[in-house]
Enzyme design. Sequence first.
Site, PDB file in Angstrom:
ATOM      1  NE  ARG A  28       5.072  59.252  25.033  1.00  0.00           N
ATOM      2  CZ  ARG A  28       5.527  60.107  24.115  1.00  0.00           C
ATOM      3  NH1 ARG A  28       6.690  60.699  24.277  1.00  0.00           N
ATOM      4  NH2 ARG A  28       4.810  60.382  23.041  1.00  0.00           N
ATOM      5  CG  ASP A  74       6.106  54.121  15.233  1.00  0.00           C
ATOM      6  OD1 ASP A  74       5.565  54.770  16.140  1.00  0.00           O
ATOM      7  OD2 ASP A  74       6.516  54.638  14.181  1.00  0.00           O
TER       8      ASP A  74
HETATM    9  O1  CP3 Z   1      -2.494  53.408  18.867  1.00  0.00           O
HETATM   10  C1  CP3 Z   1      -1.813  52.601  19.517  1.00  0.00           C
HETATM   11  O2  CP3 Z   1      -1.954  52.431  20.743  1.00  0.00           O
HETATM   12  C2  CP3 Z   1      -0.818  51.716  18.781  1.00  0.00           C
HETATM   13  C3  CP3 Z   1       0.527  52.144  18.756  1.00  0.00           C
HETATM   14  C4  CP3 Z   1       1.015  53.215  17.796  1.00  0.00           C
HETATM   15  C5  CP3 Z   1       2.201  53.941  18.052  1.00  0.00           C
HETATM   16  N1  CP3 Z   1       2.495  54.703  16.960  1.00  0.00           N
HETATM   17  C6  CP3 Z   1       2.996  53.837  19.275  1.00  0.00           C
HETATM   18  C7  CP3 Z   1       3.948  54.911  19.594  1.00  0.00           C
HETATM   19  C8  CP3 Z   1       0.560  53.613  16.538  1.00  0.00           C
HETATM   20  C9  CP3 Z   1      -0.705  53.195  15.807  1.00  0.00           C
HETATM   21  C10 CP3 Z   1       1.498  54.550  16.013  1.00  0.00           C
HETATM   22  C11 CP3 Z   1       1.389  55.149  14.671  1.00  0.00           C
HETATM   23  C12 CP3 Z   1       2.265  56.285  14.310  1.00  0.00           C
HETATM   24  N2  CP3 Z   1       3.587  56.462  14.589  1.00  0.00           N
HETATM   25  C13 CP3 Z   1       1.864  57.375  13.500  1.00  0.00           C
HETATM   26  C14 CP3 Z   1       0.494  57.518  12.880  1.00  0.00           C
HETATM   27  C15 CP3 Z   1      -0.527  57.930  13.881  1.00  0.00           C
HETATM   28  C16 CP3 Z   1      -0.441  59.337  14.355  1.00  0.00           C
HETATM   29  O3  CP3 Z   1      -0.278  59.523  15.568  1.00  0.00           O
HETATM   30  O4  CP3 Z   1      -0.578  60.226  13.523  1.00  0.00           O
HETATM   31  C17 CP3 Z   1       2.958  58.231  13.344  1.00  0.00           C
HETATM   32  C18 CP3 Z   1       2.986  59.533  12.580  1.00  0.00           C
HETATM   33  C19 CP3 Z   1       4.056  57.635  14.029  1.00  0.00           C
HETATM   34  C20 CP3 Z   1       5.460  58.133  14.097  1.00  0.00           C
HETATM   35  C21 CP3 Z   1       5.856  58.344  15.496  1.00  0.00           C
HETATM   36  N3  CP3 Z   1       6.155  57.339  16.398  1.00  0.00           N
HETATM   37  C22 CP3 Z   1       6.004  59.580  16.179  1.00  0.00           C
HETATM   38  C23 CP3 Z   1       5.751  60.937  15.562  1.00  0.00           C
HETATM   39  C24 CP3 Z   1       6.412  59.271  17.487  1.00  0.00           C
HETATM   40  C25 CP3 Z   1       6.844  60.226  18.566  1.00  0.00           C
HETATM   41  C26 CP3 Z   1       5.671  60.658  19.366  1.00  0.00           C
HETATM   42  C27 CP3 Z   1       6.125  61.448  20.567  1.00  0.00           C
HETATM   43  O5  CP3 Z   1       5.260  62.129  21.077  1.00  0.00           O
HETATM   44  O6  CP3 Z   1       7.305  61.358  20.982  1.00  0.00           O
HETATM   45  C28 CP3 Z   1       6.456  57.871  17.608  1.00  0.00           C
HETATM   46  C29 CP3 Z   1       6.784  57.097  18.830  1.00  0.00           C
HETATM   47  C30 CP3 Z   1       5.632  56.352  19.433  1.00  0.00           C
HETATM   48  N4  CP3 Z   1       4.880  55.447  18.753  1.00  0.00           N
HETATM   49  C31 CP3 Z   1       5.187  56.403  20.777  1.00  0.00           C
HETATM   50  C32 CP3 Z   1       4.135  55.487  20.887  1.00  0.00           C
HETATM   51  C33 CP3 Z   1       3.348  55.126  22.107  1.00  0.00           C
HETATM   52  C34 CP3 Z   1       5.800  57.212  21.889  1.00  0.00           C
HETATM   53  C35 CP3 Z   1       7.082  56.532  22.232  1.00  0.00           C
HETATM   54  C36 CP3 Z   1       7.511  56.681  23.665  1.00  0.00           C
HETATM   55  O7  CP3 Z   1       7.095  55.841  24.512  1.00  0.00           O
HETATM   56  O8  CP3 Z   1       8.297  57.594  23.932  1.00  0.00           O
END
Ligand code: CP3
Length: 349
Positions: A28, A74
């Site tokens: 984002r 994800d």
């Molecule tokens: O790194 C990258 O660019 C690749 C994409 C990626 C995403 N999630 C995209 C995403 C990767 C590698 C993840 C892994 C992920 N997802 C983890 C492990 C890594 C970490 O950050 O600890 C975890 C715990 C998740 C679970 C998850 N997915 C959460 C907690 C959230 C919400 C985050 C938020 O701030 O709202 C997501 C959604 C998510 N996955 C987003 C992205 C870019 C945000 C979604 C959006 O556009 O609103």
Amino acid sequence: MKNDRFLRALRREPVDHTPVWLMRQAGRYLPEYRATRKAAGSFLAMAKNPELACEVTLQPLRRFPLDAAILFSDILTVPDAMGLGLYFVEGEGPKFERPLRQPADIARLAVPDMETELRYVMDAVRIIRRELEGSVPLIGFSGSPWTLACYMVEGSGSKDWGRVKALALNEPAAMHQLLSVVTDAVIAYLSAQNAAGAQALQVFDTWGGTLGPAMYREFSLPYLVRIARALKDLGAPVILFGKGNAPHLDDLFASGAEAIGVDWTVTLEDAARRANGRVALQGNLDPAILYGNAEAIRAQVRGALDSYAAGNGGSRDGHVFNLGHGMSPDMNPDHVAVLVDEVHAYSRR
Ligand code: CP3
């Protein structure tokens, strides 16, 4: 492969400068990401559309000379495919419609079929590999068994992970049954991503560090080791990233993984000294350094690069530069450009 310094660094081979990529490099904080997400309707609609997943994977690479691409997806796609029903509530993060509530829910779980139930992920990998045209390697990824189990049992994120820890304490056999089937799914998922074109594989153990040492050794570490050993024959390097994994580095260095990702609670000097050439290291600046100004960012980058070299006998080889956790939506893309530039400029051999 035009730029293979990321894969070379994971093998601890000499490179011309330290490679860099950033966890959550697609997201984002990029206006073009927000535009694609808006057009798709939601995060999940975007992630489940292989062309759009490819588009957002490539967005940060068009802006910055990053040394690797990471599949846009994800970690929660796997429990979703196991029938839990993933959805997102704006501002609240991920949720499951059908979290695991009783032993029968665990007994019913099966490894999903990768080329049907998770075909959209494998299609995204194939399209991204084609579109990258050999410019940089593509990283595939999965959550760790413990981290996936956290969301599967809680049904959402949690402050204290009380429900999943209670399951581990009160019904360890059921917990191990859950971790075991999730481990089989993770191994199948990462193997399928590799077969589809992913050239390195990262496991995110985001919540392993919330466990005390005894519970970490029982509920997270053995499953990470099983994954690292099972993937050895693929020939794609495995990176085990763990938030708060510093107390467990000696075990992780002996896990069989090619690389260990660390956060900023340990110095790279200390980690590299303890690794003693056994693995490559990835990390490790606090993502909050991107809130600093250009001068502060450059100083922090130089500090991390020098810290690694100090612990690695004066050599920068075997280091993949990254943050110690993912980027946040309010970060300034110009600051990312400064970070990437400084890594390359300062580490040039
Ligand atoms: O790194 C990258 O660019 C690749 C994409 C990626 C995403 N999630 C995209 C995403 C990767 C590698 C993840 C892994 C992920 N997802 C983890 C492990 C890594 C970490 O950050 O600890 C975890 C715990 C998740 C679970 C998850 N997915 C959460 C907690 C959230 C919400 C985050 C938020 O701030 O709202 C997501 C959604 C998510 N996955 C987003 C992205 C870019 C945000 C979604 C959006 O556009 O609103």
